[in-house]
Design a protein around this motif. Sequence first.
Motif, mmCIF file in Angstrom:
data_model
loop_
_atom_site.group_PDB
_atom_site.id
_atom_site.type_symbol
_atom_site.label_atom_id
_atom_site.label_comp_id
_atom_site.label_asym_id
_atom_site.label_seq_id
_atom_site.Cartn_x
_atom_site.Cartn_y
_atom_site.Cartn_z
ATOM 1 N N THR A 28 0.846 -1.219 0.000
ATOM 2 C CA THR A 28 0.000 0.000 0.000
ATOM 3 C C THR A 28 0.866 1.247 0.000
ATOM 4 O O THR A 28 0.596 2.228 -0.722
ATOM 5 N N SER A 30 3.884 1.475 -1.129
ATOM 6 C CA SER A 30 4.572 1.612 -2.403
ATOM 7 C C SER A 30 3.640 2.190 -3.468
ATOM 8 O O SER A 30 4.007 3.090 -4.245
ATOM 9 N N LEU A 31 2.414 1.637 -3.515
ATOM 10 C CA LEU A 31 1.461 2.156 -4.509
ATOM 11 C C LEU A 31 1.128 3.627 -4.256
ATOM 12 O O LEU A 31 0.969 4.418 -5.186
ATOM 13 N N SER A 32 1.028 3.970 -2.984
ATOM 14 C CA SER A 32 0.718 5.369 -2.665
ATOM 15 C C SER A 32 1.832 6.291 -3.110
ATOM 16 O O SER A 32 1.586 7.392 -3.645
#
Length: 295
Positions: A28, A30-32
């Motif tokens: 999460t 990393s995606l953010s």
Amino acid sequence: MPDNSPSANAKQPLGKPTIPVVFWLLLTISLSLVMGTVLLSNDMKHLKTVGHYFGFDLFPPDVTPPPPKAPPRPAPPATFTLPLHLIDPPVAQTVSTFLRTWRISGPAMCAALRDAGIETSDWAAASFNADTFECFFEHGAKREKDQLPSSIFVIVRGDAAGVISNMRVKIINPETDQNGQLDPAILRIFETMLRQPQWLDFHETLNAIKNLKDVKEDGFGASINFAREVLNPDRYNFTLSLDATSGPQKRTRSYFSDRTWLPSPEPTVETDVPSAQLSTPADAEAPARNADHPR
């Protein structure tokens, strides 16, 4: 004893492998970070596009306030143009043809005669009638042999309020020049009487009196008469009176009564011509106010 049966030694089924929570947390984050980098890159162009797509503006444009307006210029004062007839003094010719009134009081008329050199008495009650007020002037010259004595009698009559009823003059054997014209000192009496009421439509009267010619003029209730006596050619009578008898004159006088309107100011006495003094000499024979005089 231990259970050595075949069912007890059978292999247990394996369960699904579990993914640790830390993995999801890291994913999460990393995606953010990736999405934040994409949205914030290129001067946040992508972030503004997403916001516009969903109908809201995350970064409203800076609105520069307009410069302060200059204070309004004061409006010029309003101007009004009044017709001249509203501020001009009344014209005597117009007034006299519309409404015939005495535009001077009895006391003021007597004062005007005195200013012209005619030494009239003060405005007072007449001896024969307390309701009648008057001022008068008498002048008699010395008798010359067979000639009639020269005399002048002037009277202005009215009431206690100063309203004039009539003005009368009687001259006997008046002095004249080589052209037969009336002596200027005597003519001054008629000039004053005709000028002060400001009835300027009677324009032929004074010239006729100057030449001792009979004249009679009537106009809108006013009457002027100068005539030689039939039986006494050296005697002349002058009468100036106001008698409104017709219906239109009475209605006009009633409408413009002082009870409704402010009274008109009395005209100023004009002294453009030097006054000629008329006085009784010490040896003069003052004529009595008898039948020859208009009493």
